[in-house]
Write an enzyme that holds these catalytic residues in place. Sequence first.
Site, PDB file in Angstrom:
ATOM      1  N   ARG A 109       0.846  -1.190   0.000  1.00 45.94           N
ATOM      2  CA  ARG A 109       0.000   0.000   0.000  1.00 45.94           C
ATOM      3  C   ARG A 109       0.881   1.239   0.000  1.00 45.94           C
ATOM      4  O   ARG A 109       1.955   1.245   0.592  1.00 45.94           O
ATOM      5  CB  ARG A 109      -0.866   0.032   1.265  1.00 45.94           C
ATOM      6  N   TYR A 256      -1.500  -3.826  -6.564  1.00 48.43           N
ATOM      7  CA  TYR A 256      -1.245  -4.548  -5.329  1.00 48.43           C
ATOM      8  C   TYR A 256      -2.346  -4.410  -4.279  1.00 48.43           C
ATOM      9  O   TYR A 256      -2.812  -3.308  -3.987  1.00 48.43           O
ATOM     10  CB  TYR A 256       0.078  -4.076  -4.703  1.00 48.43           C
ATOM     11  N   LYS A 265      -9.423  -2.309   2.351  1.00 50.50           N
ATOM     12  CA  LYS A 265      -9.101  -1.130   3.156  1.00 50.50           C
ATOM     13  C   LYS A 265      -9.890   0.097   2.698  1.00 50.50           C
ATOM     14  O   LYS A 265     -10.356   0.892   3.514  1.00 50.50           O
ATOM     15  CB  LYS A 265      -7.596  -0.841   3.088  1.00 50.50           C
ATOM     16  N   HIS A 285     -10.724  -1.993  12.222  1.00 49.24           N
ATOM     17  CA  HIS A 285      -9.622  -2.856  11.786  1.00 49.24           C
ATOM     18  C   HIS A 285      -9.422  -3.931  12.857  1.00 49.24           C
ATOM     19  O   HIS A 285      -8.472  -3.874  13.628  1.00 49.24           O
ATOM     20  CB  HIS A 285      -8.381  -1.973  11.619  1.00 49.24           C
ATOM     21  N   SER A 307      -0.120  -3.645  12.398  1.00 48.30           N
ATOM     22  CA  SER A 307       0.560  -4.722  11.683  1.00 48.30           C
ATOM     23  C   SER A 307       1.771  -5.219  12.489  1.00 48.30           C
ATOM     24  O   SER A 307       2.268  -4.532  13.378  1.00 48.30           O
ATOM     25  CB  SER A 307       0.959  -4.273  10.291  1.00 48.30           C
ATOM     26  N   CYS A 309       1.774  -7.627  14.633  1.00 47.10           N
ATOM     27  CA  CYS A 309       1.424  -8.117  15.965  1.00 47.10           C
ATOM     28  C   CYS A 309       0.855  -9.536  15.918  1.00 47.10           C
ATOM     29  O   CYS A 309       0.465 -10.085  16.940  1.00 47.10           O
ATOM     30  CB  CYS A 309       0.409  -7.197  16.637  1.00 47.10           C
ATOM     31  N   ASP A 332      -9.296  -9.537   9.917  1.00 44.78           N
ATOM     32  CA  ASP A 332      -8.828  -8.192   9.600  1.00 44.78           C
ATOM     33  C   ASP A 332      -9.823  -7.069   9.884  1.00 44.78           C
ATOM     34  O   ASP A 332      -9.431  -6.027  10.376  1.00 44.78           O
ATOM     35  CB  ASP A 332      -8.396  -8.129   8.131  1.00 44.78           C
ATOM     36  N   ARG A 423       2.216 -12.203   0.139  1.00 43.96           N
ATOM     37  CA  ARG A 423       0.876 -12.518   0.644  1.00 43.96           C
ATOM     38  C   ARG A 423       0.331 -13.837   0.156  1.00 43.96           C
ATOM     39  O   ARG A 423       0.698 -14.326  -0.906  1.00 43.96           O
ATOM     40  CB  ARG A 423      -0.098 -11.415   0.161  1.00 43.96           C
TER      41      ARG A 423
HETATM   42  O1  TSX Z   1       1.588 -13.875  16.305  1.00 38.95           O
HETATM   43  C1  TSX Z   1       2.201 -13.776  17.335  1.00 38.95           C
HETATM   44  N1  TSX Z   1       1.517 -13.841  18.538  1.00 38.95           N
HETATM   45  C2  TSX Z   1       0.026 -13.949  18.556  1.00 38.95           C
HETATM   46  C3  TSX Z   1      -0.362 -15.333  18.388  1.00 38.95           C
HETATM   47  C4  TSX Z   1      -1.556 -15.809  18.635  1.00 38.95           C
HETATM   48  N2  TSX Z   1       3.561 -13.599  17.314  1.00 38.95           N
HETATM   49  C5  TSX Z   1       4.274 -13.451  16.050  1.00 38.95           C
HETATM   50  C6  TSX Z   1       4.282 -11.989  15.696  1.00 38.95           C
HETATM   51  C7  TSX Z   1       4.855 -11.725  14.362  1.00 38.95           C
HETATM   52  C8  TSX Z   1       3.832 -11.287  13.373  1.00 38.95           C
HETATM   53  C9  TSX Z   1       4.239 -13.516  18.481  1.00 38.95           C
HETATM   54  N3  TSX Z   1       5.540 -13.339  18.731  1.00 38.95           N
HETATM   55  C10 TSX Z   1       3.574 -13.610  19.698  1.00 38.95           C
HETATM   56  C11 TSX Z   1       2.171 -13.797  19.739  1.00 38.95           C
HETATM   57  O2  TSX Z   1       1.574 -13.897  20.810  1.00 38.95           O
HETATM   58  N4  TSX Z   1       4.497 -13.468  20.685  1.00 38.95           N
HETATM   59  C12 TSX Z   1       5.683 -13.305  20.069  1.00 38.95           C
HETATM   60  C13 TSX Z   1       6.965 -13.113  20.754  1.00 38.95           C
HETATM   61  C14 TSX Z   1       7.631 -14.454  20.961  1.00 38.95           C
HETATM   62  C15 TSX Z   1       8.363 -15.024  19.944  1.00 38.95           C
HETATM   63  C16 TSX Z   1       8.964 -16.254  20.149  1.00 38.95           C
HETATM   64  C17 TSX Z   1       8.834 -16.899  21.365  1.00 38.95           C
HETATM   65  C18 TSX Z   1       8.080 -16.317  22.368  1.00 38.95           C
HETATM   66  C19 TSX Z   1       7.482 -15.104  22.170  1.00 38.95           C
HETATM   67  N5  TSX Z   1       9.480 -18.101  21.532  1.00 38.95           N
HETATM   68  C20 TSX Z   1       9.604 -18.840  22.672  1.00 38.95           C
HETATM   69  O3  TSX Z   1       9.119 -18.478  23.691  1.00 38.95           O
HETATM   70  C21 TSX Z   1      10.321 -20.115  22.564  1.00 38.95           C
HETATM   71 MN    MN Z   2      -5.113  -5.201   8.189  1.00 41.84          MN
END
Ligand code: TSX
Ligand code: MN
Length: 639
Positions: A109, A256, A265, A285, A307, A309, A332, A423
């Site tokens: 975007r 895109y 969006k 959102h 984004s 998260c 989304d 994607r």
């Molecule tokens: O999606 C994630 N979530 C929500 C899941 C339901 N991620 C990936 C984010 C990238 C887009 C996360 N990353 C989450 C999370 O709750 N937490 C984390 C951070 C994290 C990454 C690796 C570990 C722990 C926390 N690994 C171990 O503990 C071994």
């Molecule tokens: Mn979105």
Amino acid sequence: MLHFKSVPEDYVRQSAKCAQVALNCSRAAHAPVPRNAKLPQLAALTPKVRAFVERSAALCQPEQVHICDGSESEAAALLRLMQQQGTLRRLPQYDNCYLARTDPSDVARVESRTFICSERERDVVPAARAGQKSALGNYIAPSDYEKAMAERFPGCMRGRTMYVIPFSMGPVGSPLSKIGVEITDSPYVVYSMRVMTRIGSRVLEVLRNDEQFVRCLHAVGGSGAPAVPGWPCDPPRTIILHKPSDNEIISYGSGYGGNSLLGKKCFALRLGSVIARREGWLAEHMLIVGITDPQGRKRYIAAAFPSACGKTNLAMMTPSLPGYKVECVGDDIAWMRFDKNGVLRAINPENGFFGVAPGTSAATNPIAMATVFKNTVFTNVAETKDGGVWWEGMGPAPESLTDWKGQPWDSSKKTPAAHPNSRFCTPAAQCPMIDDAWESPEGVPISAILLGGRRPEGVPLVVEARDWAHGVFMGAAMRSEATAAAEHSGKVVMHDPFAMRPFFGYNFGEYLQHWLSMPRAGRKMPKIFHVNWFRKDQQGKFLWPGFGENSRVLDWVLRRCDEQPCHVETPLGLVPAPGALPVDGLGDINMEELFSIPKDFWIKEADSVEKYFKEEVGDDLPKQMWEQLEILRRNIQQS
Ligand code: TSX
Ligand code: MN
């Protein structure tokens, strides 16, 4: 399939005049094309859709026009055509999956070229930003809007097919759904819209009773042979325009995702937020999930995350807590309105997932992995030598990959094999944990709203808002570590109120006022929570395991929705009482650090929020938000 060639000469003759006016123009400058015996297919359209098609054809001068019926044979023809043209490659490893490689300058975007048009700038951006660049959306004046159109659209589809896509955002015929018609010269857009929305003749049928729809005009643009065969675009002149007063979206120059699939969006959020305010509901959102607890009680929550998260991961979460089940309604966007019983009901206006591929794996999101290897279009991922896909974070890289630009790749290369914003575009219906009620026309009842951010420092795992206004403040003050999808890079904690920063269709101050106006007599207000899965310790290690273990947080959230007294008050709001968050079996969790509220951090955070409110919102900020900021400051000072 409605397909017709040879646009009548009237189109050509009218085009010069049409260039001067917006598509909604009902002025007499261009009389409608006479009912032409050569174009019986136009008669299948309702009068307003027909007028939109005729005006667009007159302006863009396509070689032929195709009205999409949404049939399987139409989809098959589009796939054949795109393979011939080099837009898509079939992925023989999977069932009905394809790979698109875009022009390397058309990969995301483009917020800087995305505008909202209104007579008054203040309709679009808060007072504090008058005449300046706003972080909360870009304003364009009507004259500049028409000029931008006139400079790009006349004749832009010469030699191309113009597709007309009637689409429904939300289940076809639901009282919560809205109709759009997207006109595009991109078969990739047609096929993607078929996945992401409900398209075709059944949508036109709905329009016969109520002719209201959002006009969406999209052209890939460019002249001469495209730089990347099969991916025409015009990046230097890309522009995405919204005119809420006319229910109109105009997009030029990009094929895109969010620039071209105008239901998502542009419609569901930017125009949607304007329509929602007008009609008294919320276009947000947010993901929507159903959670069944061990007692068999099912509740739904909606959740807003910026984004990066893991919103799609949460939407498809496999809960680690025994007896819990999570089911997905959407990943989304949520359209929510209070029903006559005062219950907030949500629909997912979309029909598919347009998810970021990198980072998706059997470990992070096994449900997505079980969803995407059939009937899916992948864009800008890497290709394996046997016609499969790969992306960073999927697992070990197989040998002899082709990168997203079509070049040989090996792990010694410093560039990624898949574009970071690559994607999958996949039908929601084939998600193994799609909720039974995901297409329910009345929507699902929402018990809680989650807000979140990627906050390495200072922000506790979960905090419940004391009341609705406090929850709205939490949304207004949301921040998160910046993303790869947007035009910002590096690890800065950016303000992203309600995860809507790039998607507001109107003045953010008025948006907050609209949220504040939701509580009414007889309404059962959902509780609002702020969560942070991403807090780190001094060594930079995540304090919370996240992913399926987030079900432990959801368990506490649901018990709070039952008014169980499992909380304690803090300066930030309510948090789990000692022992109330189930962490058994997780090993060492430093709960103290996970829930600590560092005074110096929060003094600075309050200052940052104040600065943001002053600089970006100013006089348009509802006074309750200043009151909430003062409450926060007082609480912190007294702690
Ligand atoms: O999606 C994630 N979530 C929500 C899941 C339901 N991620 C990936 C984010 C990238 C887009 C996360 N990353 C989450 C999370 O709750 N937490 C984390 C951070 C994290 C990454 C690796 C570990 C722990 C926390 N690994 C171990 O503990 C071994
Ligand atoms: Mn979105």
